[in-house]
Design a protein around this motif. Structure first.
Motif, PDB file in Angstrom:
ATOM      1  N   ASN A  74       0.829  -1.204   0.000  1.00 46.55           N
ATOM      2  CA  ASN A  74       0.000   0.000   0.000  1.00 46.55           C
ATOM      3  C   ASN A  74       0.865   1.256   0.000  1.00 46.55           C
ATOM      4  OD1 ASN A  74      -2.602  -0.871  -0.220  1.00 46.55           O
ATOM      5  ND2 ASN A  74      -3.011  -0.925   1.975  1.00 46.55           N
ATOM      6  N   THR A  75       1.926   1.208   0.800  1.00 49.82           N
ATOM      7  CA  THR A  75       2.835   2.362   0.862  1.00 49.82           C
ATOM      8  C   THR A  75       3.493   2.626  -0.492  1.00 49.82           C
ATOM      9  OG1 THR A  75       3.307   1.869   3.180  1.00 49.82           O
ATOM     10  CG2 THR A  75       4.888   3.264   2.016  1.00 49.82           C
TER      11      THR A  75
ATOM     12  N   LEU B   9      12.873  -4.306  11.688  1.00 51.68           N
ATOM     13  CA  LEU B   9      11.887  -3.364  12.229  1.00 51.68           C
ATOM     14  C   LEU B   9      12.207  -1.937  11.790  1.00 51.68           C
ATOM     15  CD1 LEU B   9      11.494  -4.706  15.891  1.00 51.68           C
ATOM     16  CD2 LEU B   9       9.878  -4.962  14.009  1.00 51.68           C
ATOM     17  N   THR B  10      13.483  -1.603  11.754  1.00 49.80           N
ATOM     18  CA  THR B  10      13.888  -0.258  11.328  1.00 49.80           C
ATOM     19  C   THR B  10      13.465   0.006   9.885  1.00 49.80           C
ATOM     20  OG1 THR B  10      15.819  -0.364  12.808  1.00 49.80           O
ATOM     21  CG2 THR B  10      15.853   1.302  11.067  1.00 49.80           C
ATOM     22  N   HIS B  11      13.687  -0.970   9.021  1.00 47.58           N
ATOM     23  CA  HIS B  11      13.259  -0.819   7.628  1.00 47.58           C
ATOM     24  C   HIS B  11      11.744  -0.708   7.541  1.00 47.58           C
ATOM     25  CE1 HIS B  11      17.233  -1.280   6.339  1.00 47.58           C
ATOM     26  NE2 HIS B  11      17.308  -2.602   6.265  1.00 47.58           N
ATOM     27  N   PHE B  12      11.069  -1.470   8.366  1.00 56.06           N
ATOM     28  CA  PHE B  12       9.608  -1.435   8.355  1.00 56.06           C
ATOM     29  C   PHE B  12       9.094  -0.041   8.736  1.00 56.06           C
ATOM     30  CE2 PHE B  12       5.482  -1.870  10.388  1.00 56.06           C
ATOM     31  CZ  PHE B  12       4.791  -2.681   9.516  1.00 56.06           C
ATOM     32  N   VAL B  13       9.666   0.519   9.783  1.00 56.73           N
ATOM     33  CA  VAL B  13       9.247   1.856  10.232  1.00 56.73           C
ATOM     34  C   VAL B  13       9.584   2.897   9.168  1.00 56.73           C
ATOM     35  CG1 VAL B  13       9.642   3.668  11.948  1.00 56.73           C
ATOM     36  CG2 VAL B  13       9.425   1.278  12.675  1.00 56.73           C
ATOM     37  N   ASP B  14      10.767   2.797   8.591  1.00 57.23           N
ATOM     38  CA  ASP B  14      11.171   3.748   7.535  1.00 57.23           C
ATOM     39  C   ASP B  14      10.213   3.675   6.357  1.00 57.23           C
ATOM     40  OD1 ASP B  14      13.304   4.532   9.052  1.00 57.23           O
ATOM     41  OD2 ASP B  14      14.768   3.263   8.003  1.00 57.23           O
ATOM     42  N   LEU B  15       9.814   2.482   6.024  1.00 58.48           N
ATOM     43  CA  LEU B  15       8.897   2.300   4.905  1.00 58.48           C
ATOM     44  C   LEU B  15       7.564   2.978   5.170  1.00 58.48           C
ATOM     45  CD1 LEU B  15       8.888   0.834   2.152  1.00 58.48           C
ATOM     46  CD2 LEU B  15       7.818  -1.099   3.292  1.00 58.48           C
ATOM     47  N   HIS B  16       7.083   2.860   6.397  1.00 61.79           N
ATOM     48  CA  HIS B  16       5.795   3.472   6.724  1.00 61.79           C
ATOM     49  C   HIS B  16       5.913   4.986   6.920  1.00 61.79           C
ATOM     50  CE1 HIS B  16       2.839   0.214   7.123  1.00 61.79           C
ATOM     51  NE2 HIS B  16       3.895  -0.552   7.338  1.00 61.79           N
ATOM     52  N   LYS B  17       7.048   5.428   7.306  1.00 59.96           N
ATOM     53  CA  LYS B  17       7.239   6.879   7.422  1.00 59.96           C
ATOM     54  C   LYS B  17       7.039   7.559   6.077  1.00 59.96           C
ATOM     55  CE  LYS B  17      10.373   7.597  11.350  1.00 59.96           C
ATOM     56  NZ  LYS B  17      11.724   8.066  11.743  1.00 59.96           N
TER      57      LYS B  17
ATOM     58  N   ARG C 218       4.991   6.972   3.766  1.00 63.21           N
ATOM     59  CA  ARG C 218       3.605   7.157   3.317  1.00 63.21           C
ATOM     60  C   ARG C 218       2.856   8.200   4.155  1.00 63.21           C
ATOM     61  NH1 ARG C 218      -0.338   4.758   6.490  1.00 63.21           N
ATOM     62  NH2 ARG C 218       0.416   3.275   8.063  1.00 63.21           N
ATOM     63  N   LEU C 219       3.476   8.642   5.241  1.00 66.47           N
ATOM     64  CA  LEU C 219       2.806   9.602   6.122  1.00 66.47           C
ATOM     65  C   LEU C 219       3.121  11.034   5.698  1.00 66.47           C
ATOM     66  CD1 LEU C 219       3.560   7.900   9.553  1.00 66.47           C
ATOM     67  CD2 LEU C 219       1.441   7.794   8.240  1.00 66.47           C
ATOM     68  N   ASN C 220       2.136  11.881   5.794  1.00 69.02           N
ATOM     69  CA  ASN C 220       2.339  13.293   5.470  1.00 69.02           C
ATOM     70  C   ASN C 220       3.164  13.995   6.535  1.00 69.02           C
ATOM     71  OD1 ASN C 220       0.833  13.126   3.081  1.00 69.02           O
ATOM     72  ND2 ASN C 220      -1.092  13.433   4.200  1.00 69.02           N
ATOM     73  N   GLU C 221       3.112  13.428   7.765  1.00 68.30           N
ATOM     74  CA  GLU C 221       3.834  14.035   8.883  1.00 68.30           C
ATOM     75  C   GLU C 221       4.701  12.969   9.544  1.00 68.30           C
ATOM     76  OE1 GLU C 221       1.122  17.395  10.735  1.00 68.30           O
ATOM     77  OE2 GLU C 221      -0.004  15.522  10.504  1.00 68.30           O
ATOM     78  N   ALA C 222       5.719  12.563   8.813  1.00 66.40           N
ATOM     79  CA  ALA C 222       6.583  11.484   9.292  1.00 66.40           C
ATOM     80  C   ALA C 222       7.329  11.858  10.563  1.00 66.40           C
ATOM     81  CB  ALA C 222       7.586  11.114   8.204  1.00 66.40           C
ATOM     82  N   GLU C 223       7.453  13.194  10.825  1.00 68.47           N
ATOM     83  CA  GLU C 223       8.165  13.625  12.025  1.00 68.47           C
ATOM     84  C   GLU C 223       7.423  13.251  13.309  1.00 68.47           C
ATOM     85  OE1 GLU C 223       5.349  16.820  10.815  1.00 68.47           O
ATOM     86  OE2 GLU C 223       6.855  15.586   9.793  1.00 68.47           O
ATOM     87  N   LYS C 224       6.179  12.845  13.147  1.00 65.99           N
ATOM     88  CA  LYS C 224       5.411  12.432  14.323  1.00 65.99           C
ATOM     89  C   LYS C 224       5.685  10.977  14.728  1.00 65.99           C
ATOM     90  CE  LYS C 224       1.585  15.680  13.659  1.00 65.99           C
ATOM     91  NZ  LYS C 224       0.110  15.816  13.505  1.00 65.99           N
ATOM     92  N   VAL C 225       6.522  10.308  13.942  1.00 67.34           N
ATOM     93  CA  VAL C 225       6.880   8.926  14.253  1.00 67.34           C
ATOM     94  C   VAL C 225       8.281   8.927  14.870  1.00 67.34           C
ATOM     95  CG1 VAL C 225       7.307   6.616  13.340  1.00 67.34           C
ATOM     96  CG2 VAL C 225       5.477   8.029  12.376  1.00 67.34           C
ATOM     97  N   HIS C 226       8.378   8.406  16.074  1.00 71.56           N
ATOM     98  CA  HIS C 226       9.654   8.348  16.789  1.00 71.56           C
ATOM     99  C   HIS C 226      10.011   6.882  17.064  1.00 71.56           C
ATOM    100  CE1 HIS C 226       9.600  12.705  17.546  1.00 71.56           C
ATOM    101  NE2 HIS C 226       8.291  12.554  17.703  1.00 71.56           N
TER     102      HIS C 226
END
Length: 331
Positions: free
Chosen positions: A162-163, A207-215, A217-225
């Motif tokens: 989806n991303t 897990l790091t790659h997974f989080v990066d991948l989902h970041k 697709r987000l309009n505000e990736a800075e909200k993911v820590h």
């Protein structure tokens, strides 16, 4: 089992009753007649008293019936030598030489020996049955773990595609690199799915790659820590276990508010790994509660199978915040 018992008994009887050292016909006949009452009481004891009384813990009935059974030994012994011998072997003069108490003593000895054989055989069968149960439970556990691990892959693939799909629609230059990253992650899933344990470093990298991948697709990736702490070298963990909790954050998070956040922190202590996940949820529609929770239940079941007694899982859900803390005994 009993054929061997009676073969040994008959052979021993021949040695005892043979007075010349050579086995004669009369010795065989005498041994046969002597064993008849023993065969009777042992058969009744093994096939009636043990299964119908002792096995059912009916000790009083067993004891009384056993005494009555022993009381039949001497009458049958007399019948063998006084009546049966003349009828079957008229050409021989055979007389029983043992007194009643001696015959009863022989009967008791036969019952003890045959019972020991029966109990030993039952004990061995019980061990085999327990071993078989353990083996079946182990096979069931392995099969269940494989099935639970297999459930991770469709969720992961669906969300990741989806991303990439959303980036492809925008004709983004990020799409090729995201496809390459997804390829590496899929290779990890394929390679590690069937393993019992994997390197914790590799799992954290996944897990790091997974989080990066989902970041992406987000309009505000800075909200993911996403952060890690501690030394992961030399540690091992069940594969694709933590991803379920991390994926859950992205699946149900609401990042529309200014103060909304997804926070994922992994810490490796001296003897314990801690995963702490926290994400904002929809205030009006509590989607976390409405969710079937299949992924979390999947993870809990895997934790029970692999880390039974060596983990704790604490989940707290408020009106707008979902928080999860998992602690694993990984030293």
């Amino acid at each position: 089992m009993y054929l061997g018992f009676w073969a040994v008994s008959f052979s021993a009887g021949l040695e005892v009753f043979s007075r010349t050292g050579d086995i004669r016909t009369i010795d065989v006949i005498y041994t046969l007649l002597f064993n008849l009452p023993m065969v009777f009481i042992v058969s009744v004891h093994s096939f009636h008293l043990l299964p119908n009384y002792l096995a059912k813990s009916n000790f009083w009935a067993y004891g009384i019936t056993l005494l009555c059974l022993l009381g039949t030994v001497f009458p049958i012994y007399n019948f063998s030598f006084l009546i049966l011998a003349d009828w079957l072997f008229p050409g021989y003069y055979l007389v029983g030489i043992y007194e009643p108490l001696e015959v009863i003593g022989f009967g008791a000895l036969y019952l003890v020996l045959s019972s020991s054989l029966e109990f030993g055989h039952s004990w061995f069968e019980s061990l085999q049955a327990k071993s078989k149960i353990v083996e079946l439970e182990s096979e069931k556990r392995v099969s269940e773990l494989k099935a639970l691990r297999a459930q991770v892959n469709p969720h992961f693939l669906f969300n990741s595609l989806n991303t990439i799909y959303s980036e492809a629609l925008k004709k983004s230059d990020k799409a090729p690199s995201l496809i390459l990253k997804l390829s590496d992650m899929l290779r990890y899933v394929v390679d590690k799915m069937e393993q019992e344990q994997v390197s914790l470093e590799e799992e954290i990298e996944y897990l790091t790659h997974f989080v990066d991948l989902h970041k992406e697709r987000l309009n505000e990736a800075e909200k993911v820590h996403f952060s890690t702490e501690g030394n992961f070298s030399g540690k091992h963990i069940a594969p694709l276990l933590l991803i379920i909790f991390v994926e859950n954050c992205f699946k149900h998070a609401d990042l529309t508010d200014d103060d909304a956040r997804i926070t994922i922190h992994i810490k490796q202590g001296e003897k314990e790994l801690t995963l702490h996940c926290k994400n904002s949820v929809y205030k009006k529609e509590n989607r976390m509660a409405e969710s079937s929770g299949t992924g979390i239940q999947n993870a809990k079941r895997r934790l029970d199978l692999v880390y039974d007694g060596k983990y704790s899982l604490d989940i707290n859900q408020h009106k707008s915040l979902y928080e999860l803390t998992l602690k694993l005994g990984i030293g």
